[in-house]
Design an enzyme around this catalytic site. Sequence first.
Site, short mmCIF file in Angstrom:
data_model
loop_
_atom_site.label_atom_id
_atom_site.label_comp_id
_atom_site.label_asym_id
_atom_site.label_seq_id
_atom_site.Cartn_x
_atom_site.Cartn_y
_atom_site.Cartn_z
CG HIS A 184 -5.44 -2.21 -0.21
ND1 HIS A 184 -4.69 -1.69 -1.31
CD2 HIS A 184 -5.03 -1.65 0.67
CE1 HIS A 184 -3.74 -0.92 -0.73
NE2 HIS A 184 -4.05 -0.75 0.44
CB SER B 234 -0.97 -0.12 1.27
OG SER B 234 -1.86 0.93 1.01
CD GLU C 252 -5.69 -3.31 -4.53
OE1 GLU C 252 -5.51 -2.29 -4.06
OE2 GLU C 252 -5.24 -4.26 -4.77
#
Length: 319
Positions: free
Chosen positions: A268, A144, A238
Amino acid sequence: MSRQQRDALDAILRSAPRGEMRPTVEQQRSGFTAAVSRPAPQGVITRQTVLGGRPALELEPAAVSGPGRLLYLHGGGYVIGSPQTHAGMVGELARRAGLRAVSVDYRLAPEHPFPAAVDDGLAAYRDLLAAGIEPQDIVMAGDSAGGGLTIATLLAARQAGLPQPAAVAVFSPWGDLTLAGGSIRSKEGIDPIFIEADLRAYADLYLGAADRAHPLASPVFADLTGLPPLLVQVGANEVLLDDAVRLAGRAGADDVEVTLEIGPGLPHVFQHHYGRLDEADAALERAARFLTGHLAADHPTTGYLTAGHPAAGGSEPVR
């Protein structure tokens, strides 16, 4: 791979309460810790240490082969998360790779806005080199925001004249803080975790008035020439799908060896769900093989791009 597992995970993620009022930063941090944290896997020893002047968590699997070292930068929108929240996933990746890992507790926004996180990532990498670890024995990974930060750290290392590590893997990287990716909008509602407003709020806290297209904030706009072989894994469900695709495309255009894996029906950083989602275990296994494969031997430098895959000092010294 189990459709039933994916559907069950999607339902669980959608069941998380979403109030009308945005929680405070402290509430977000404590909520994320409660929701995501998993202990390091059995057989992986953890130690508190210091790297690059920041607290860090060292994770050492029982079966370590060779001098290789994994440097990990956790996700959390540059605002939440820690080595402790990610100890399970990082420990699982380290266990599968047979590598000692160190996860850095880089400074978070809003207390420490951009470029504090990049400075900490670079300092950690510089410390590993200063400790005598050869760059060809180092691999990096992040998820991320930590995935974007991992790429930014490599860019900062290149700018500082430091050698690059052997390879890098990023999971669902946040690579564009301008939020220009089409999936930011097209996947809203399909993504069970994020909406555009969530990402914008994190970007505001991290960047403030800084340029959101700065290469160290949004590496999809950077020249990636000279970076090491790159693995990008992302879920199809996502909002950051296009960040991953564009990052991989940018790397390929800049003559970086890159592999892109898009997992159908996956959310995600689905790798967090190892042990209960077959695709997560398979993805971590592929990531481990990718990283150790580049430690084990020289690889050709010609790039390849595949899409649609099913897929130093401190209280305890860094060794």
